[in-house]
Design a protein around this motif. Structure first.
Motif, short mmCIF file in Angstrom:
data_model
loop_
_atom_site.label_atom_id
_atom_site.label_comp_id
_atom_site.label_asym_id
_atom_site.label_seq_id
_atom_site.Cartn_x
_atom_site.Cartn_y
_atom_site.Cartn_z
N ILE A 27 -0.61 8.86 -3.38
CA ILE A 27 -1.67 8.46 -4.29
C ILE A 27 -1.32 8.92 -5.71
O ILE A 27 -2.01 8.59 -6.65
N GLN B 12 -14.13 -6.45 -4.03
CA GLN B 12 -15.36 -5.84 -3.55
C GLN B 12 -16.43 -5.85 -4.63
O GLN B 12 -17.57 -6.24 -4.38
N VAL C 163 -12.18 1.49 8.03
CA VAL C 163 -11.84 1.14 6.64
C VAL C 163 -10.34 0.89 6.43
O VAL C 163 -9.96 -0.14 5.86
N ARG D 70 -11.22 4.78 -0.93
CA ARG D 70 -10.70 3.49 -0.44
C ARG D 70 -9.24 3.31 -0.86
O ARG D 70 -8.42 2.85 -0.08
N ARG D 71 -8.95 3.70 -2.10
CA ARG D 71 -7.57 3.57 -2.57
C ARG D 71 -6.65 4.46 -1.74
O ARG D 71 -5.56 4.06 -1.37
N ARG E 78 0.55 4.00 1.89
CA ARG E 78 -0.40 5.04 2.30
C ARG E 78 -1.37 4.50 3.34
O ARG E 78 -1.92 5.25 4.13
N SER F 59 0.10 1.34 -2.12
CA SER F 59 -1.14 1.22 -1.34
C SER F 59 -0.82 0.89 0.11
O SER F 59 -1.37 1.48 1.04
N ALA G 53 -6.43 0.73 0.14
CA ALA G 53 -6.96 -0.43 -0.59
C ALA G 53 -6.07 -0.72 -1.79
O ALA G 53 -5.70 0.19 -2.53
N LYS G 54 -5.70 -2.00 -1.95
CA LYS G 54 -4.97 -2.38 -3.15
C LYS G 54 -5.96 -2.66 -4.26
O LYS G 54 -7.16 -2.80 -4.01
N LYS G 55 -5.42 -2.77 -5.49
CA LYS G 55 -6.30 -3.04 -6.63
C LYS G 55 -7.15 -4.28 -6.39
O LYS G 55 -8.33 -4.33 -6.70
N ARG G 56 -6.51 -5.30 -5.79
CA ARG G 56 -7.26 -6.55 -5.63
C ARG G 56 -8.41 -6.40 -4.61
O ARG G 56 -9.41 -7.09 -4.71
N HIS G 57 -8.23 -5.49 -3.64
CA HIS G 57 -9.33 -5.26 -2.69
C HIS G 57 -10.56 -4.69 -3.41
O HIS G 57 -11.69 -5.11 -3.18
N ILE G 58 -10.29 -3.71 -4.27
CA ILE G 58 -11.39 -3.07 -5.02
C ILE G 58 -12.03 -4.10 -5.96
O ILE G 58 -13.25 -4.24 -6.06
N TYR H 160 -7.85 -2.94 5.12
CA TYR H 160 -6.96 -3.18 3.99
C TYR H 160 -5.54 -3.54 4.42
O TYR H 160 -4.66 -3.65 3.59
N ILE I 101 -17.51 7.35 3.59
CA ILE I 101 -18.26 6.46 2.70
C ILE I 101 -19.71 6.39 3.18
O ILE I 101 -19.97 6.00 4.33
N ASP J 295 2.29 -0.74 -7.46
CA ASP J 295 1.00 -0.20 -7.01
C ASP J 295 0.62 -0.73 -5.62
O ASP J 295 0.16 0.01 -4.76
N ASP J 296 0.84 -2.03 -5.41
CA ASP J 296 0.53 -2.62 -4.11
C ASP J 296 1.40 -2.01 -3.01
O ASP J 296 0.93 -1.73 -1.91
#
Ligand SMILES: Nc1ncnc2c1ncn2[C@@H]1O[C@H](COP(=O)(O)OP(=O)(O)OP(=O)(O)O)[C@@H](O)[C@H]1O
Ligand SMILES: [Mg+2]
Lengths: 423, 242
Positions: free
Chosen positions: B68, A347, B120, A334-335, B95, B92, A339-344, B124, B109, B88-89
């Motif tokens: 990543i 979840q 998926v 997902r990352r 990518r 994300s 997916a950002k940290k907040r998404h994980i 995001y 998944i 980090d955002d």
């Protein structure tokens, strides 16, 4: 984050939890029991204080009630006939009236054992002989006609005021005002009907079942016709009781005067009676007792609730930590896909909340069942207010969030490359 | 000494540009220099293959290209953005929208069905595009998945799973597609089909960077990058360039 995204996250959470149905189910048990204890606790506590308040309303919060009680039967039971004399007296009434400045009124009440009859219908309610002020002091209300008057008292009139239940039973279809009912051997004209005491559901209980209502006659009339003597026939022996007054209701000027009055009345009665043939009932003390009951229940059920919720929360945290480890690769994927940290974080938090709320909802169902059983088998009043379940729901959401925070944080902070490599 | 940057070997304007990139793993007192001064510019719309012996740093390079992982030294620009300056955002975001990943082991998944897996990366994005589902169906059709939208990954063959993964990589229409031994787990016929898919994507203008062990596969590209011990050993022209 938009609404659609949140619903999708919730659905995803469900899907992941359904992969391990039994595990998820077991995880929710702690929250389930915790939440049901919270609801039961609130319902029982609420019931206890409601009951006490009702009693107080019924007896008057600023009243102190002196009652005659039959002293314990000591070794006199082989007599076939005797006169048992006990209880409150006119002298007590005078003393109570005159000696305490904070007592505004003292109301004497006599209770007679008489049958009340109208045509074919008869029953044995409490026949109370009292004075007109009784209705003011007790705060009861007239529904039709009027209560006893000073005039009735002076003239020793044969008039009667019916309690609501008695009126319903004797004269279910017609207005009974003006009709004559027979009490003992005499006829009394109905002049009024009282409003029911408190719960209107006694409506349904009236016909057929034993009616425990009341009727009221002037004190002078009661004494004139029925005297002081009560005859009871009991298993072959005739028992005569002589009681001057069954009850004295003291009206106290201020609530602060209530405990003083009660103390003084106890002292006065103890001094003037050579046997324990009286009791003092203080409605305010009933409230204190009810508060005590409520407090004990709150402590017991509160501890159960607290421990269950704590254990439940830790259980959720434990399972979620395991889940995060199991699903490390999924997190990595997902990352990598954006997916950002907040998404994980969201979840996994949502999954915890879904777990906790699942337990919470089941707990609410169980929690609503417990008061029902308590009412049925423990003979305690319980009251479920809507804020109980709402609070319980809030608690379960809170538990999910609180104990989900750490696992979710762990999940969000996994290194994507490491997570992707995880088997 | 780092070799000189290879300015736009294929002649196109660079879409991904590495300058003296280092990736050093520290393990106690030892350090592993997985990448040791890599400088290369990948031009927009080019098809590259990346070769090298095991442990030469191919996956490490691809992880950095895919945002990543970050270089421990040097700089990396994607579409003109310096990756070192992103939090980090930001990485994300980059990518999710600029890069499509295809892995050797498919990495679908398991609790999601085909359509959900493809969607998926859409999930995001900060702004949800309209008709994402229609687009997912279209792409699935395009990569040859037919109508198996509600199958679980476990109900699909390896080739089908890799098609789902490719559809997923394409759903946000990224300019760059990275594939790490994308055919490594497939038999040769299926691998051939998947490679043809990459050819088509290249024809549509995507930049393709394909890590592989096999020289035959590597030669299908326009340009071949060979790594050795974390350094660029050489860059050759592939069959496509002719
Ligand atoms: N997390 C890590 N910690 C320490 N060393 C690492 C780590 N990841 C990779 N390495 C080292 O970096 C070097 C390059 O690894 P990388 O995975 O990029 O090789 P590769 O070219 O992809 O090999 P293969 O063809 O086997 O996949 C190797 O020596 C490896 O041991
Ligand atoms: Mg590798």
């Amino acid at each position: 984050m938009k609404m659609g995204a949140l619903t999708r996250t919730v659905r995803l959470g469900f899907k992941s939890l359904m992969l391990h149905k039994l595990r998820s189910l077991l995880t929710t048990l702690g929250v389930l029991f915790g939440v049901s204890s919270v609801i039961a606790m609130l319902a029982i506590g609420e019931g206890a204080s409601e009951e006490a308040q009702e009693q107080i309303r019924e007896l008057g919060s600023q009243n102190v009630i002196l009652r005659s009680v039959k002293p314990p039967d000591e070794l006199a039971s082989n007599q076939t006939s005797r006169v048992l004399s006990y209880g409150l007296t006119q002298a007590d009434l005078r003393r109570a009236e005159s000696s305490y400045p904070w007592v505004t009124r003292a109301i004497p009440v006599r209770q007679l054992q008489q049958e009340v009859r109208l045509g074919e219908r008869a029953l044995n309610p409490r026949v109370l002989a009292t004075v007109p002020e009784w209705i003011d002091v007790t705060g009861r209300m007239i529904s039709e006609g009027r209560f006893l008057s000073a005039h009735d008292e002076e003239n020793v009139n044969n008039v009667v005021v019916l309690g609501y239940e008695v009126s319903r039973w004797l004269s279910p279809f017609d207005n009974p005002i003006g009709t004559e009912v027979k009490i003992g051997a005499d006829y009394f004209i109905v002049i009024g009907v009282l409003l029911p005491r408190m719960r209107l559901d006694s409506d349904a209980a009236a016909p057929g079942s034993e009616v425990t209502g009341e009727v009221f006659v002037p004190l002078s009339t009661g004494t004139r016709w029925f005297g002081d003597m009560q005859v009871k026939i009991r298993s072959g022996s005739r028992e005569m009781e002589q009681v001057e007054l069954h009850e004295i209701v003291l009206e106290v000027e201020t609530p602060e005067g209530v405990p003083l009055t009660a103390g003084a009345a106890r002292e006065m009665l103890a001094r003037n009676h050579n046997q324990r043939d009286w009791e003092v009932v203080v409605p305010l003390e009933l409230l204190a007792k009810a508060e005590e009951t409520k407090r004990i229940f709150n402590i017991v059920l509160g501890s159960i609730a607290g421990i269950s919720l704590l254990v439940g929360g830790i259980g959720i945290m434990n399972v979620m930590l395991a889940t995060v480890t199991e699903r490390t690769r999924e997190i990595g994927i997902r990352r990598a896909l954006g997916a950002k940290k907040r998404h994980i974080m969201l979840q996994f938090l949502v999954e915890c909340v879904v777990l906790a709320v699942g337990g919470g909802l089941a707990g609410i169902a169980l929690g609503l069942g417990i008061p029902f059983l308590v009412e049925r088998y423990a003979d305690m009043r319980t009251i479920v207010r809507p804020d109980g379940p709402i609070l319980a729901f809030g608690i379960s959401v809170g538990i999910g969030l609180l104990f989900g925070l750490y696992p979710a944080w762990r999940a969000a902070n996994l290194d994507p490359v490491e997570a992707l490599r995880h088997e | 000494m780092a070799p000189d940057p290879q300015p736009a070997a294929g002649g196109n304007a660079p879409v991904a540009e590495l300058k003296d990139v280092q990736r050093v793993y520290r393990m106690g007192n030892n350090e592993v220099r997985a990448l040791d001064g890599v400088s290369v510019a990948f031009g927009a719309g080019e098809f590259w293959s990346i070769m090298g012996t095991s442990g030469s740093g191919k996956s490490t390079l691809l992880n950095i290209l895919g945002c990543i992982d970050r270089p421990t030294g040097g700089s990396y620009h994607v579409d003109g953005t310096n990756v070192n300056e992103l939090d980090d955002d930001g990485l994300s975001e980059l990518r999710g929208t600029r890069i499509g990943f295809v892995f050797q082991s498919f990495n679908l998944i398991p609790q999601l069905n085909v359509l959900e897996n493809i969607l998926v990366p859409v999930f995001y994005r900060d702004e949800q595009p309209a008709h994402a589902e229609d687009r997912a169906r279209m792409i699935a059709e395009r990569v040859g998945l037919g109508g198996r939208f509600d199958h679980r990954p476990t109900e699909l063959s390896g080739g089908q799973q890799q098609r789902v993964a490719i559809a997923r990589a394409l759903i946000n229409d990224p300019p760059i597609v990275l594939a790490d031994e994308a055919t490594g787990n497939l038999d040769s016929t299926t691998a051939q089909e998947i490679l043809e898919l990459f050819d088509e994507l290249h024809a549509e203008g995507k930049t393709i960077l394909l890590v592989t062990h096999e020289a035959i596969i590597a030669r299908r590209a326009q340009l071949m990058l060979r790594l050795k011990d974390g350094r660029v050993e050489k860059i050759e022209a592939g069959d496509k360039s002719r």
